[in-house]
Design an enzyme around this catalytic site. Structure first.
Site, PDB file in Angstrom:
ATOM      1  NE  ARG A  62      -0.921  -0.528   4.978  1.00  0.00           N
ATOM      2  CZ  ARG A  62      -0.389  -1.591   5.556  1.00  0.00           C
ATOM      3  NH1 ARG A  62      -0.191  -2.708   4.855  1.00  0.00           N
ATOM      4  NH2 ARG A  62      -0.044  -1.572   6.835  1.00  0.00           N
ATOM      5  CG  HIS A 185       2.724   2.159   6.804  1.00  0.00           C
ATOM      6  ND1 HIS A 185       1.799   1.473   6.045  1.00  0.00           N
ATOM      7  CD2 HIS A 185       3.945   1.842   6.282  1.00  0.00           C
ATOM      8  CE1 HIS A 185       2.431   0.770   5.111  1.00  0.00           C
ATOM      9  NE2 HIS A 185       3.733   0.976   5.240  1.00  0.00           N
TER      10      HIS A 185
END
Length: 241
Positions: A62, A185
């Site tokens: 991601r 993140h």
């Protein structure tokens, strides 16, 4: 010394963000919204003439996909190479991994839930064999969870690995006056904020980063940010472009 610039971006919305579950080291993909968010970040950087010389990301899909989409939205003259680092991976959420956040809160109570998410010293319960079996039967890719002996992490553990990345790589690159983009993140970027802003526990608990929203830090000769908290970057009005 030339002023260095650091842009930090939390990856675009992932399928587990959308589902409201703890992701951690699960290697999941972006949603359509997440891909759009990443492209939008690239357009914001281009519109603000903030083109990175260097791009760092985590090893998780991601984050890498977000970095790729951001770079594809930059001018063709941009030739920054994307490098992935385990130091920037999301924290290991232990036994919380792959579980619905609201269900975990109900099960462990709001006090421990908050401490496990925000404390520098409190970790989620360690990942067990039963947890691994549960995850293997889920829809989330979980093979990465068995790559190391790590079974849970506190935010403090993430700060330690991100701090090494800052000392060994980021600080020297910013010291040359480079514009550096870090796509990672929520927790690894919060850990980076602890390193560069020297956040207290209370300050850390209050800090959140939205998916797909770039935050700019400028650094002077002492490698302290010139604006505490950074500058949220947004699209410039058409008359300013």
């Amino acid at each position: 010394m030339t002023e260095g610039r650091l842009v930090i971006v939390r990856h675009g919305e992932s399928v587990t963000n959308a589902a409201g579950v703890f992701t951690g080291w699960l290697d999941v993909e972006l949603t359509m919204r997440g891909r759009s968010e990443a492209t939008g970040v690239g357009e914001i950087l281009a519109g603000n003439d903030c083109i990175p010389h260097i791009v760092h990301t985590s090893t998780l899909s991601r984050s890498r996909e977000s970095a790729r989409l951001i770079c594809e939205a930059l001018p063709r003259s941009s030739d920054a190479r994307i490098t992935a680092h385990r130091s920037l991976d999301e924290r290991h959420y232990g036994a919380f991994t792959g579980r619905d956040k609201s269900e975990v809160r109900d099960a462990v109570g709001p006090e421990f839930f908050g401490e496990a998410r925000n404390s520098l010293t409190v970790s989620p319960p360690p990942l067990s064999g039963d947890d691994m079996a549960r995850l293997r039967n889920s829809r989330w890719p979980s093979s990465r969870l068995s790559l190391t002996g790590i079974v849970t992490e506190s935010l403090g553990d993430v700060v330690l690995r991100v701090s090494r990345f800052w000392q060994e790589m980021l600080s020297s690159q910013l010291g040359t006056g480079a514009t550096v983009l870090v796509v990672a993140h929520g927790n690894s970027l919060r850990a980076l904020l602890v390193v560069i802003e020297h956040l207290s526990q209370a300050e850390l608990s209050a800090r959140r980063l939205r998916t797909g929203e770039p935050l700019l830090y400028r650094f002077g000769h002492d490698l302290f940010p010139t604006v505490y908290g950074g500058e949220t970057m947004r699209s410039r009005p058409a008359e300013q472009l």
